[in-house]
Design a protein around this motif. Structure first.
Motif, PDB file in Angstrom:
ATOM      1  N   UNK A  29       0.827  -1.198   0.000  1.00  0.00           N
ATOM      2  CA  UNK A  29       0.000   0.000   0.000  1.00  0.00           C
ATOM      3  C   UNK A  29       0.863   1.251   0.000  1.00  0.00           C
ATOM      4  N   UNK A  30       0.204   2.392  -0.174  1.00  0.00           N
ATOM      5  CA  UNK A  30       0.899   3.680  -0.106  1.00  0.00           C
ATOM      6  C   UNK A  30       0.129   4.605   0.829  1.00  0.00           C
ATOM      7  N   UNK A  31       0.807   5.617   1.245  1.00  0.00           N
ATOM      8  CA  UNK A  31       0.138   6.629   2.060  1.00  0.00           C
ATOM      9  C   UNK A  31      -0.768   7.446   1.149  1.00  0.00           C
ATOM     10  N   UNK A  32      -2.043   7.507   1.502  1.00  0.00           N
ATOM     11  CA  UNK A  32      -3.027   8.263   0.719  1.00  0.00           C
ATOM     12  C   UNK A  32      -3.222   9.670   1.252  1.00  0.00           C
ATOM     13  N   UNK A  46      -3.432   4.817   4.937  1.00  0.00           N
ATOM     14  CA  UNK A  46      -2.533   4.007   4.115  1.00  0.00           C
ATOM     15  C   UNK A  46      -3.377   2.909   3.477  1.00  0.00           C
ATOM     16  N   UNK A  47      -3.256   2.780   2.134  1.00  0.00           N
ATOM     17  CA  UNK A  47      -4.065   1.789   1.434  1.00  0.00           C
ATOM     18  C   UNK A  47      -3.814   1.810  -0.054  1.00  0.00           C
ATOM     19  N   UNK A  48      -4.807   1.331  -0.786  1.00  0.00           N
ATOM     20  CA  UNK A  48      -4.757   1.393  -2.243  1.00  0.00           C
ATOM     21  C   UNK A  48      -5.846   2.353  -2.709  1.00  0.00           C
ATOM     22  N   UNK A  49      -6.209   2.289  -3.994  1.00  0.00           N
ATOM     23  CA  UNK A  49      -7.183   3.249  -4.512  1.00  0.00           C
ATOM     24  C   UNK A  49      -8.602   2.993  -4.011  1.00  0.00           C
ATOM     25  N   UNK A  50      -8.857   1.824  -3.422  1.00  0.00           N
ATOM     26  CA  UNK A  50     -10.212   1.490  -2.986  1.00  0.00           C
ATOM     27  C   UNK A  50     -10.371   1.319  -1.474  1.00  0.00           C
ATOM     28  N   UNK A  51      -9.345   0.834  -0.791  1.00  0.00           N
ATOM     29  CA  UNK A  51      -9.461   0.471   0.621  1.00  0.00           C
ATOM     30  C   UNK A  51      -8.275   1.021   1.398  1.00  0.00           C
ATOM     31  N   UNK A  52      -8.497   1.283   2.682  1.00  0.00           N
ATOM     32  CA  UNK A  52      -7.386   1.797   3.470  1.00  0.00           C
ATOM     33  C   UNK A  52      -7.610   1.594   4.955  1.00  0.00           C
ATOM     34  N   UNK A  53      -6.520   1.717   5.693  1.00  0.00           N
ATOM     35  CA  UNK A  53      -6.565   1.810   7.141  1.00  0.00           C
ATOM     36  C   UNK A  53      -6.404   3.273   7.508  1.00  0.00           C
ATOM     37  N   UNK A  54      -7.289   3.764   8.352  1.00  0.00           N
ATOM     38  CA  UNK A  54      -7.136   5.095   8.942  1.00  0.00           C
ATOM     39  C   UNK A  54      -6.434   4.861  10.275  1.00  0.00           C
TER      40      UNK A  54
END
Length: 124
Positions: A29-32, A46-54
């Motif tokens: 993943x990358x930092x969004x 941090x996640x991908x274009x659809x999902x992430x962890x806050x």
């Protein structure tokens, strides 16, 4: 019939930079986004274009939550279980409860530095 997915999960940790780095490596993943939280403190997405962890923290966050209160674990899926386990170990965390079950994936679990339990699964 509607179809859905989990868009994000918000967790509280003591060191969001350390946690963001772990999940960026573990899941590719990358930092969004990063910035101040509406509740005070700060958050890194941090996640991908659809999902992430806050990944949230505030001054005084201690990470002393009891397992299962109220969350049992967060499951993440990888395409290389051995590589994922190596990354977890490199961070000084201890994988446990390795298993394979029908019809499901091979998997292991680990606790992060704040006692949050993660299950890492691989369907290949």
């Amino acid at each position: 019939m509607p179809h859905g997915t989990i868009e994000h999960v918000n967790i509280t940790v003591t060191d969001p930079d350390r946690s963001a780095q772990l999940f960026a490596r573990l899941l590719g993943w990358k930092e969004r986004w990063r910035g101040p939280s509406k509740l005070g403190g700060r958050t890194i997405h941090v996640g991908d274009e659809r999902n992430y962890l806050a990944i949230y923290t505030k001054d005084g966050a201690r990470g002393d939550f009891a397992k299962g209160v109220p969350l049992n674990h967060i499951g993440v899926q990888v395409d290389d279980l051995a590589a994922a386990e190596a990354i977890v170990r490199e961070q000084g965390l201890e994988p446990f409860n390795h298993g394979s079950y029908e019809p499901g994936p091979d998997s292991f679990y680990f606790f992060d530095w704040d006692g949050i339990e993660f299950e890492v699964v691989c369907y290949e």
